[in-house]
Design an enzyme around this catalytic site. Sequence first.
Site, PDB file in Angstrom:
ATOM      1  N   TRP A 104       0.860  -1.180   0.000  1.00  0.00           N
ATOM      2  CA  TRP A 104       0.000   0.000   0.000  1.00  0.00           C
ATOM      3  C   TRP A 104       0.897   1.231   0.000  1.00  0.00           C
ATOM      4  O   TRP A 104       1.796   1.361   0.832  1.00  0.00           O
ATOM      5  CB  TRP A 104      -0.878  -0.046   1.241  1.00  0.00           C
ATOM      6  CG  TRP A 104      -1.824   1.096   1.438  1.00  0.00           C
ATOM      7  CD1 TRP A 104      -2.650   1.642   0.501  1.00  0.00           C
ATOM      8  CD2 TRP A 104      -2.060   1.805   2.664  1.00  0.00           C
ATOM      9  NE1 TRP A 104      -3.385   2.661   1.073  1.00  0.00           N
ATOM     10  CE2 TRP A 104      -3.049   2.786   2.388  1.00  0.00           C
ATOM     11  CE3 TRP A 104      -1.546   1.704   3.960  1.00  0.00           C
ATOM     12  CZ2 TRP A 104      -3.527   3.664   3.373  1.00  0.00           C
ATOM     13  CZ3 TRP A 104      -2.018   2.567   4.927  1.00  0.00           C
ATOM     14  CH2 TRP A 104      -2.992   3.531   4.633  1.00  0.00           C
ATOM     15  N   ASP A 127      -0.722  -5.488   9.423  1.00  0.00           N
ATOM     16  CA  ASP A 127      -1.717  -4.509   9.000  1.00  0.00           C
ATOM     17  C   ASP A 127      -2.929  -5.292   8.512  1.00  0.00           C
ATOM     18  O   ASP A 127      -2.831  -6.079   7.570  1.00  0.00           O
ATOM     19  CB  ASP A 127      -1.156  -3.628   7.882  1.00  0.00           C
ATOM     20  CG  ASP A 127      -2.080  -2.459   7.555  1.00  0.00           C
ATOM     21  OD1 ASP A 127      -3.147  -2.353   8.174  1.00  0.00           O
ATOM     22  OD2 ASP A 127      -1.731  -1.656   6.663  1.00  0.00           O
ATOM     23  N   LYS A 131     -13.407  -0.883   5.822  1.00  0.00           N
ATOM     24  CA  LYS A 131     -13.911  -1.745   4.760  1.00  0.00           C
ATOM     25  C   LYS A 131     -14.985  -2.707   5.259  1.00  0.00           C
ATOM     26  O   LYS A 131     -16.049  -2.820   4.670  1.00  0.00           O
ATOM     27  CB  LYS A 131     -12.756  -2.536   4.133  1.00  0.00           C
ATOM     28  CG  LYS A 131     -11.576  -1.695   3.645  1.00  0.00           C
ATOM     29  CD  LYS A 131     -11.958  -0.748   2.544  1.00  0.00           C
ATOM     30  CE  LYS A 131     -10.746  -0.126   1.860  1.00  0.00           C
ATOM     31  NZ  LYS A 131      -9.866   0.630   2.746  1.00  0.00           N
TER      32      LYS A 131
END
Length: 450
Positions: free
Chosen positions: A175, A256, A292
């Site tokens: 990311w 993460d 999300k």
Amino acid sequence: MSSPLKSSSHSLSSQSNNAASRLSQVNQHTMGSTGESAAAVTRFSDNVVPQAPEDPLFGLMAAYRRDTYEKKVDLGIGAYRDNNAKPWVLPVVKKADEILRNDPNLNHEYLPIAGLADFTSAAQKLILGSDSPAIKEGRVCSLQTISGTGAVHLGGLFLSKFLQSPTIYVSNPTWANHNQIFTNVHLPIKQYPYFSAKTKMLDLDGMLSTLKAADKGSIVLLHACAHNPTGVDPTQEQWKQVAQVCRERSLFPFFDCAYQGFASGNLAKDNWAIRHFVEQGFELVIAQSFAKNFGLYGERAGAFHFVAAPSAKAQDITKRVSSQLAILQRSEISNPPAYGARIASTVLNDAGLFGQWEDDLRTMSGRIIEMRKSLKAELDRLGTPGNWDHITSQIGMFSFTGLSEPQVLAIREKWHVYMTKNGRISMAGLNTGNVKYFAEALDDVVRNVK
């Protein structure tokens, strides 16, 4: 003989001219050769503060919004969309929102520095398992954060401050914001191979060989599930190999986790890697996002967890770490926002709502799985050159298509399909109304743009 009025007028005119002359002298003294006032001299000239580049993803979003073509397709932003390409408020979130709005005791007072306790304790159980020995033994401390981004930042800031000469290894690719966050907190970054351009799957050998050569004690950032941007995850057996190398080199795991439950539709399956590392006795940290899997993108609900390794001093270590995290949090945001955490907490702490949330997760992940199958079927129908098995073997919101940057730019220019320059697409942007169109666009650029 002049009149007194005329004499007075002459005197005032003379005084005015003298004042103007003095002002002119002052201005000449304070003006530079360019005529700019000294007060306008800046300390922030362009060689001190250069113009920063636009954030690529948000720039892509802006370009999509400006496009007036009726068939345009947004595959850039990592946010869930329903089959009508609209944002979807989870039904369970609507229920929780109604419960909160009808609560006569609801207020908007500050939360504690560490956040909403009912939320952080539930988040612990979700990410580690309700039966986690680490929780039962008091080896976990948690702080509510500004979603997953805030959790990554808080973790990076803590490790930068308290580890001696730390280096953090991140996957290639990762990311994009990981690099910015860790650079800003002065953590030196190195990369480990992750994605194989040839197979479009995990480069396990490259990953393991690099980690085996890493300096002992280095930090290694690991995506718990639904790797962003590739959609490629290790298998459970591969995770065991990664854990073994981390143990041999005394590497410090930094997980993460932005997509638990959203990747496979199964919450326990998606946190398997974290639970395995904890069971193996690792000391580690976790950044956890609820953007999300709850659709709470703008509410910024997240958590940061520190897990101490089993030892007689584990509780004392956890207490001291918690105290330092609180100081960092206080200086950065003082305390986190409440509403998103209250929504998530309401769901996580109610068995009936939790079950409905699991159904909502299956709805989202199931639709994305169907879009993967549909896209693969359309590419097979068109006979698109290359092997496209990775479309269905990858997991989660994102897929690495394998398109080159020239092909990405061409598909945007000719077909009005928007994706990041590295060829990553958000599968949530596909639906039954545009998947055929996208497949034809993909087929065209693969055949005609090298």
